[in-house]
Design an enzyme around this catalytic site. Structure first.
Site, short mmCIF file in Angstrom:
data_model
loop_
_atom_site.label_atom_id
_atom_site.label_comp_id
_atom_site.label_asym_id
_atom_site.label_seq_id
_atom_site.Cartn_x
_atom_site.Cartn_y
_atom_site.Cartn_z
N ASN A 50 0.86 -1.20 0.00
CA ASN A 50 0.00 0.00 0.00
C ASN A 50 0.89 1.24 0.00
O ASN A 50 1.71 1.43 0.91
CB ASN A 50 -0.90 -0.04 1.24
CG ASN A 50 -1.83 1.15 1.30
OD1 ASN A 50 -1.41 2.28 1.09
ND2 ASN A 50 -3.09 0.92 1.60
N HIS B 99 0.98 6.23 1.76
CA HIS B 99 1.80 7.14 2.56
C HIS B 99 2.86 7.86 1.73
O HIS B 99 3.37 8.90 2.16
CB HIS B 99 2.41 6.41 3.76
CG HIS B 99 1.34 6.03 4.75
ND1 HIS B 99 0.67 6.96 5.50
CD2 HIS B 99 0.78 4.83 5.04
CE1 HIS B 99 -0.25 6.36 6.24
NE2 HIS B 99 -0.20 5.07 5.97
N HIS C 168 -5.68 3.59 -1.70
CA HIS C 168 -7.03 3.91 -1.21
C HIS C 168 -7.37 5.30 -1.73
O HIS C 168 -6.75 6.29 -1.32
CB HIS C 168 -7.03 3.89 0.32
CG HIS C 168 -8.37 4.11 0.94
ND1 HIS C 168 -8.58 4.00 2.30
CD2 HIS C 168 -9.58 4.42 0.41
CE1 HIS C 168 -9.85 4.25 2.57
NE2 HIS C 168 -10.48 4.52 1.43
N ARG D 118 -9.54 7.98 -1.26
CA ARG D 118 -10.52 8.40 -0.25
C ARG D 118 -11.42 9.48 -0.82
O ARG D 118 -11.02 10.24 -1.71
CB ARG D 118 -9.80 8.92 1.00
CG ARG D 118 -9.01 7.84 1.73
CD ARG D 118 -8.47 8.38 3.03
NE ARG D 118 -9.53 8.49 4.01
CZ ARG D 118 -9.77 7.61 4.99
NH1 ARG D 118 -8.98 6.57 5.15
NH2 ARG D 118 -10.75 7.79 5.83
N ARG E 190 -7.34 12.82 0.47
CA ARG E 190 -6.27 13.36 1.32
C ARG E 190 -4.88 12.89 0.90
O ARG E 190 -3.89 13.53 1.22
CB ARG E 190 -6.53 13.02 2.79
CG ARG E 190 -6.35 11.56 3.12
CD ARG E 190 -6.46 11.32 4.61
NE ARG E 190 -7.81 11.51 5.10
CZ ARG E 190 -8.27 10.93 6.22
NH1 ARG E 190 -7.47 10.19 6.94
NH2 ARG E 190 -9.51 11.12 6.60
N GLU F 165 -8.63 0.32 -3.04
CA GLU F 165 -9.51 0.38 -1.85
C GLU F 165 -10.42 1.57 -2.02
O GLU F 165 -9.96 2.66 -2.35
CB GLU F 165 -8.69 0.60 -0.59
CG GLU F 165 -7.90 -0.60 -0.13
CD GLU F 165 -7.08 -0.25 1.10
OE1 GLU F 165 -7.33 0.79 1.75
OE2 GLU F 165 -6.17 -1.01 1.40
N THR G 32 -8.44 3.76 8.13
CA THR G 32 -9.63 2.91 8.22
C THR G 32 -9.69 2.27 9.61
O THR G 32 -8.76 1.59 10.02
CB THR G 32 -9.57 1.79 7.15
OG1 THR G 32 -9.16 2.39 5.92
CG2 THR G 32 -10.90 1.13 6.98
N GLU H 108 -11.00 -9.42 2.95
CA GLU H 108 -9.74 -9.03 3.59
C GLU H 108 -10.04 -8.94 5.08
O GLU H 108 -10.86 -8.12 5.50
CB GLU H 108 -9.22 -7.69 3.05
CG GLU H 108 -7.91 -7.30 3.73
CD GLU H 108 -7.24 -6.06 3.13
OE1 GLU H 108 -7.41 -5.81 1.92
OE2 GLU H 108 -6.56 -5.35 3.89
N HIS I 100 -3.86 -4.40 7.67
CA HIS I 100 -4.06 -3.22 8.51
C HIS I 100 -3.25 -3.33 9.80
O HIS I 100 -3.51 -4.19 10.63
CB HIS I 100 -5.53 -2.95 8.86
CG HIS I 100 -5.77 -1.49 9.13
ND1 HIS I 100 -5.37 -0.88 10.28
CD2 HIS I 100 -6.29 -0.52 8.36
CE1 HIS I 100 -5.67 0.40 10.22
NE2 HIS I 100 -6.22 0.66 9.06
N1 PXP Z 1 -5.87 -2.95 4.22
C1 PXP Z 1 -6.82 -1.99 4.29
C2 PXP Z 1 -8.22 -2.35 3.93
C3 PXP Z 1 -6.50 -0.68 4.67
O1 PXP Z 1 -7.47 0.26 4.73
C4 PXP Z 1 -5.15 -0.36 4.96
C5 PXP Z 1 -4.79 1.04 5.32
O2 PXP Z 1 -5.02 1.88 4.23
C6 PXP Z 1 -4.20 -1.38 4.86
C7 PXP Z 1 -4.59 -2.68 4.51
C8 PXP Z 1 -2.75 -1.14 5.14
O3 PXP Z 1 -2.61 -0.78 6.49
P1 PXP Z 1 -1.20 -0.32 7.04
O4 PXP Z 1 -0.84 0.95 6.34
O5 PXP Z 1 -1.44 -0.16 8.50
O6 PXP Z 1 -0.22 -1.42 6.70
#
Ligand code: PXP
Length: 249
Positions: A7, A10, A43, A45, A49, A70, A101, A151, A190
């Site tokens: 992901n 960031h 994601h 959003r 953001r 996402e 999330t 998931e 997550h």
């Molecule tokens: N899976 C989902 C559904 C999420 O919303 C997120 C955060 O955007 C992640 C995985 C990844 O989470 P993390 O950044 O804490 O690894």
């Protein structure tokens, strides 16, 4: 053996902090793939953001692994997904004020509405995954929508105290078992880190872990390619930590 979805939200967070052009999440997606990412997750959003619409379009054109989008279950996001056609859509709950999330999607209470959306996305050859807590009634509702993937939300496990972690892990393991007996395929994510990922990667039936924050944080020290390589090694070859005992139900 589980695969790794990286992901990159960031990366976009750093860019948006200055509303600048860099760092470009698309370039970093390429580096993540060089490090062994099996998929790239973003994601989009509703408040935009971090990831922007243009990022998703450019990622669609350049990601060579798999693109997992996402998104919230809204008409706006449905139209975007149908236009851009990611390989997978993961439906997540979304609240404007949240930092990230917070919980799983409450599929049980909106099953009818989700059935339609899941069907339309799948008709367009987009795989659909539902991000849910590992609770039997939610997993049953997921299967009833016609979605093929879930998931499992690993936040509870990641935030649990050391003493409570085995219990949280057992819930995930049981969730994977129930989901698979309902015919669903299982991803999770997550809050996972280099320190806590291995027992989750070792859960039977786990197909893919979606991980972002910890990888981007480590990338500041070692670079994204190397950070992904290090995470992929843990995901592919997890130690079965004796602390956690048997991880299969
Ligand atoms: N899976 C989902 C559904 C999420 O919303 C997120 C955060 O955007 C992640 C995985 C990844 O989470 P993390 O950044 O804490 O690894």
């Amino acid at each position: 053996m589980a695969s790794l979805g990286v992901n990159i939200d960031h990366i976009a967070n750093v860019r948006q902090a200055r509303h600048a052009a860099e760092p470009d999440p698309v370039s970093y997606a390429l580096l993540a793939e060089l490090g062994g990412a099996d998929g790239i997750t973003v994601h989009l959003r509703e408040d935009r953001r971090h990831i922007q619409d243009r990022d998703v379009e450019r990622l669609r054109a350049s990601v060579r692994s798999r693109l997992n989008l996402e998104m919230a279950a809204t008409a706006e996001m449905e139209a975007i997904a149908l236009r851009i056609r990611p390989d997978m859509v993961t439906l997540v709950p979304e609240r404007r004020q949240e930092v990230t999330t917070e919980g799983g999607l409450d599929v049980a209470s909106q099953r009818e509405a989700l059935c339609g959306l899941v069907g339309r996305l799948q008709d367009a050859a987009i795989s659909v995954s539902l991000f849910v807590d590992a609770e039997p009634h939610q997993l049953e509702a997921c299967a009833a929508t016609g979605a093929r993937w879930v998931e499992l939300h690993t936040g509870g496990y990641c935030e649990a105290s050391w003493a409570k972690q085995p219990e949280a892990l057992a819930r995930l393991s049981e969730g994977s078992f129930i989901a698979r007996s309902l015919g669903l395929r299982v991803n999770a994510g997550h809050g996972l880190t280099y320190q806590n990922v291995e027992p989750v990667a070792a859960i039977e039936g786990m197909e893919e872990l979606n991980i972002g924050h910890t990888i981007v944080a480590r990338a500041l020290a070692v670079g994204l390619e190397q950070a992904v390589r290090q995470m992929k090694a843990l995901v592919q070859n997890p130690r079965r930590d004796p602390l956690f005992g048997s991880i299969h139900p």
